[in-house]
Design a protein around this motif. Structure first.
Motif, PDB file in Angstrom:
ATOM      1  N   SER A 240       0.828  -1.215   0.000  1.00 56.36           N
ATOM      2  CA  SER A 240       0.000   0.000   0.000  1.00 56.36           C
ATOM      3  C   SER A 240       0.861   1.265   0.000  1.00 56.36           C
ATOM      4  CB  SER A 240      -0.934  -0.022   1.210  1.00 56.36           C
ATOM      5  OG  SER A 240      -0.211  -0.407   2.350  1.00 56.36           O
ATOM      6  N   MET A 244       1.576   3.830  -4.207  1.00 48.11           N
ATOM      7  CA  MET A 244       1.144   5.245  -4.282  1.00 48.11           C
ATOM      8  C   MET A 244       1.993   6.050  -5.267  1.00 48.11           C
ATOM      9  SD  MET A 244      -1.077   5.700  -1.548  1.00 48.11           S
ATOM     10  CE  MET A 244      -0.818   7.174  -0.608  1.00 48.11           C
ATOM     11  N   ARG A 246       3.357   7.222  -8.740  1.00 47.27           N
ATOM     12  CA  ARG A 246       2.691   7.223 -10.042  1.00 47.27           C
ATOM     13  C   ARG A 246       3.619   7.779 -11.137  1.00 47.27           C
ATOM     14  NH1 ARG A 246      -0.128   3.760  -9.987  1.00 47.27           N
ATOM     15  NH2 ARG A 246      -0.843   4.477 -11.994  1.00 47.27           N
ATOM     16  N   SER A 323       6.739  11.244  -4.285  1.00 50.96           N
ATOM     17  CA  SER A 323       5.289  11.522  -4.331  1.00 50.96           C
ATOM     18  C   SER A 323       4.950  12.789  -3.553  1.00 50.96           C
ATOM     19  CB  SER A 323       4.534  10.339  -3.717  1.00 50.96           C
ATOM     20  OG  SER A 323       3.201  10.679  -3.484  1.00 50.96           O
ATOM     21  N   CYS A 327       3.869   8.881   1.669  1.00 47.78           N
ATOM     22  CA  CYS A 327       3.652   7.434   1.736  1.00 47.78           C
ATOM     23  C   CYS A 327       4.551   6.852   2.815  1.00 47.78           C
ATOM     24  CB  CYS A 327       4.005   6.746   0.421  1.00 47.78           C
ATOM     25  SG  CYS A 327       3.548   7.623  -1.046  1.00 47.78           S
TER      26      CYS A 327
END
Ligand code: 13P
Ligand code: SF4
Length: 377
Positions: A240, A244, A246, A323, A327
């Motif tokens: 998870s 995150m 991308r 990101s 995260c």
């Protein structure tokens, strides 16, 4: 110590609101009183204040080696549940137990809620069902099960029983090569991304890698033909934290800072991994930054605490978190100073809490799969 600890007080509630200065002193005192009997291990994703008390820190592979090699009476594992299980299995393997006259190493996880959402995405019943279903379509003697170390001990035992092996993010390619020397096909669980990214680097194509969804009914949602022509059957699991990241984060950095290098963990999805400059395990990420020339620019796609620590330890580099969303591994973060202090003081008092003990049968088969990996790595 600023406060005298009442050793008859074991309630975690008494630790919750203590100030960090006091917790640090009490942790240091507890460690000093246990001396060489104790080994505190810390994964790189732990928060700094916990890492400060680790005797050794490492990535998953390094920590399993440390637990296997360093004799001690107690291991307090500042990591997550599957890591403490692995430490229990390797530190209490038969030859070690014999050398210690049968005395076990007690492995403690300071907070039992420190699990791993990825490990929870593959339950042993689901994997056993998948194996039986595969057996209806292909000869499972020609399939090697490979479990990422981020999995319950029961899945490692499944691999041990079926001629399979464990891998970590730092040795996944070696492990897959080992598996392909034995069989045409691999069943890889629970992280589809590590399995896919590693296999793509070995020349296996996406159409040879069906994804097995344990909730999708027949053949994990795949056609018979897809399973028959597969090389690697990927389990539908993910981290998870790493999912995150991308491709647009990569594009954004490249636009803003043209000479930036993108460095990611292979638990990131393929679309990020493919466009990154470099991809590798936690240990690889740390080495890459350490060895880079001063003034290099990096955007790193892995857990937040590690990236922040790299920033602090390498002021000579320009380091960014890949990101815009923070995260972090929420379960690793469960291990904090109050839990560490509480577990250590209970240990000093002779009343250890949160002992991780894998049952003997599971441990024996899981050890087979772990030893196959440790012999390779
Ligand atoms: P490594 O420590 O093998 O890089 O794995 C990262 C991770 O997700 C630990 O849970
Ligand atoms: Fe699990 Fe991801 Fe946390 Fe690692 S970072 S422990 S894989 S949830």
């Amino acid at each position: 110590m600023s406060t005298t600890v009442s050793l008859s007080t074991y309630s975690f509630n008494d630790y919750r609101s203590l100030p960090n200065t006091e917790l640090n002193e009490r942790i240091a005192a507890a460690k000093a009183s246990l001396g060489d009997r104790l080994l505190v291990l810390g994964h790189h994703y732990q928060q700094d204040e916990v890492i400060a008390h680790a005797d050794l820190r490492g990535d998953s592979l390094e920590l399993s080696r440390m637990a296997a090699e360093r004799p001690c009476e107690f291991i307090v594992f500042c990591g997550v549940h599957f890591m403490a299980e692995t430490a229990d299995i390797v530190s209490n393997r038969p030859e070690r137990l014999q050398a210690r006259g049968g005395r076990r190493t007690t492995v403690i996880l300071p907070d039992m809620a420190a699990g791993c959402s990825m490990a929870d995405m593959a339950a042993i019943e689901q994997v056993e069902n998948a194996w039986d279903d595969l057996g209806q379509v292909i000869d499972t003697r020609d399939v090697t099960p490979v479990t990422y170390i981020n999995s319950a001990a029961s899945l490692k035992a499944f691999c041990g029983r079926h001629g399979g092996i464990v891998c970590t993010s730092s040795n996944a390619a070696k492990v897959l090569a080992w598996a392909f020397a034995r069989s045409q096909k691999v069943l890889f669980f629970p992280d589809q991304h590590l399995g896919r990214n590693t296999s793509l680097n070995m020349g296996i194509t996406n159409d040879q890698m069906p994804v097995w969804d344990p909730y999708a009914g027949d053949l994990g949602g795949n056609s018979r033909k897809a399973i028959e022509s597969s090389r690697v059957i990927l389990w539908k699991g993910h981290c998870s934290v790493h999912q995150m990241f991308r491709p647009e984060h990569v594009a954004g950095f490249r636009k803003r800072i043209p000479d930036i290098k993108i460095l990611v963990h292979p638990e990131c999805p393929q679309e990020v991994n493919d466009i990154a400059d470099l991809s590798g395990s936690t240990g690889y990420i740390i080495r890459t930054i350490r060895e880079a020339p001063a003034g290099s620019k990096w955007a790193i796609g892995t857990e937040l605490h590690l990236v922040n620590r790299l920033k602090q330890e390498h002021p000579e580099q320009e380091i960014h978190f890949l990101s815009p969303v923070l995260c972090m591994c929420a379960t690793m973060y469960r291990i904090d100073l109050p839990h560490l202090c509480w577990s250590l003081e209970n240990l000093v008092a002779g009343s250890p809490v949160n002992i991780i003990r894998v049952d003997d049968n599971t441990a024996a088969y899981a050890l087979l799969a772990l030893e196959r990996m440790l012999a390779l790595a």
